[in-house]
Design an enzyme around this catalytic site. Structure first.
Site, PDB file in Angstrom:
ATOM      1  N   GLU A  49       0.829  -1.199   0.000  1.00 39.34           N
ATOM      2  CA  GLU A  49       0.000   0.000   0.000  1.00 39.34           C
ATOM      3  C   GLU A  49       0.866   1.254   0.000  1.00 39.34           C
ATOM      4  O   GLU A  49       1.982   1.256   0.543  1.00 39.34           O
ATOM      5  CB  GLU A  49      -0.941   0.063   1.220  1.00 39.34           C
ATOM      6  CG  GLU A  49      -2.181  -0.794   1.109  1.00 39.34           C
ATOM      7  CD  GLU A  49      -2.030  -2.123   1.814  1.00 39.34           C
ATOM      8  OE1 GLU A  49      -2.956  -2.943   1.730  1.00 39.34           O
ATOM      9  OE2 GLU A  49      -0.978  -2.345   2.450  1.00 39.34           O
ATOM     10  N   THR A  50       0.317   2.294  -0.605  1.00 42.41           N
ATOM     11  CA  THR A  50       0.873   3.644  -0.557  1.00 42.41           C
ATOM     12  C   THR A  50      -0.264   4.567  -0.145  1.00 42.41           C
ATOM     13  O   THR A  50      -1.372   4.460  -0.673  1.00 42.41           O
ATOM     14  CB  THR A  50       1.431   4.084  -1.920  1.00 42.41           C
ATOM     15  OG1 THR A  50       2.497   3.204  -2.302  1.00 42.41           O
ATOM     16  CG2 THR A  50       1.948   5.511  -1.882  1.00 42.41           C
TER      17      THR A  50
END
Length: 302
Positions: A49-50
């Site tokens: 995830e970002t």
């Protein structure tokens, strides 16, 4: 900062030791970015995830966050929630209420509170915990039990605790195994597993087994991803899945007490440290752990 750059941190979540948790990229000052740009950045970082920090649109919130995997956007995820809070506070942000944060994201408002532990003379901050969002629980049809056992290549599934799809914004199929040892020994059939989890509209399987009473944690947890927004493979440490597990334990009256711990990432060489606390008086379940910053700098935009 140089023109066309934004602040950036890469944080390791559910650990206080770099490289032993689940990494997260955090992009600050993202209000000028559109969804396509965010997705391109998340694809490039190639992390599970970002997150992108934005100004809140809800006046009650401290901040707003959008969460992207390499394949798409999530309305909620646990380790990005904790890692973003850590990055934001480390950057110098002062919460509206000391020791608490209110995050705005796709599922609405998520409460966070600081974790503390007792030192020799005072309490010290040791991470953050989020209040698990409401979840929808759907039991796996019993006619799929045999297929699940085949997909996991295991006869150690504890069907006395019915496997259930749990969706708190990040849908997981939660399955109990007889022991932590059996959980660690799993070598599933990835193709067959994908068929199972997709049949109940989830993107991965969260499997857990109890440790012995003198073990390193209450439960061993593994999260096996089977495509979709979660990608494929095994996730090192997973906040949403641990929140799903905590809620299911409560629903199935299998809670080991008002507080327990989970270890995750062992087979990947990680040492994820997850704490769960049930606050029955407030009707909340808190999922927490430490975080540590590994990379701190700027992100250059096209």
């Amino acid at each position: 900062m140089l023109p066309n750059t934004v602040r950036f941190k890469q944080v390791d979540v559910f650990t206080s030791v770099p490289f032993k948790g689940n990494p997260l990229a955090v992009v600050f000052d993202a209000d000028t970015l559109d969804a396509d740009q965010m997705q391109a950045i998340a694809h490039w970082t190639n992390l599970s995830e970002t997150t992108f920090l934005l100004k809140p649109t809800d006046p009650a919130a401290d901040y707003r966050v959008r969460i992207f995997t390499t394949h798409g956007e999530l309305p909620f995820a646990g380790h990005p929630t904790l890692g973003t809070a850590h990055a934001l506070l480390e950057s110098g942000y002062h919460p509206k209420q000391a020791g608490k944060l209110l995050q705005q994201c796709g599922v609405g408002l998520i409460e966070l509170q600081a974790l503390t532990e007792s030192g020799s003379t005072h309490k010290v901050h040791s991470g953050w915990a989020f209040a698990a969002p409401p979840a929808r629980i759907t039991p796996l049809p019993q006619d799929q039990y045999a297929a699940l056992a085949t997909a996991l290549r295991s006869d150690a599934i504890d069907f006395g605790a019915a496997p259930c799809a749990v969706d708190n914004g990040a849908p997981w199929l939660v399955v109990r195994i007889n022991s932590a040892r059996d959980c660690l020994a799993l070598e599933p059939d990835a193709v067959a597993l994908a068929d199972i989890v997709h049949s109940v509209d989830t993107h991965g399987l969260a499997v857990y087994g109890p440790h012995d009473t003198d073990g390193p944690a209450t439960f061993e947890v593994r999260c096996l991803m089977a495509g979709g927004r979660f990608g494929v493979g095994e996730d090192p440490v997973t906040g949403s899945a641990n929140a799903a597990l905590a809620g299911l334990l409560s629903a199935q009256q299998l809670r080991p007490g008002s507080h327990y711990t989970a270890r995750q990432g062992t087979v990947l060489g990680r040492a994820g440290d997850v704490s769960v606390h049930y606050d029955d008086a407030a009707g909340k379940t808190w999922i927490g752990g430490p975080s540590v910053t590994v990379v701190d700098g700027t992100f250059r935009l096209p």
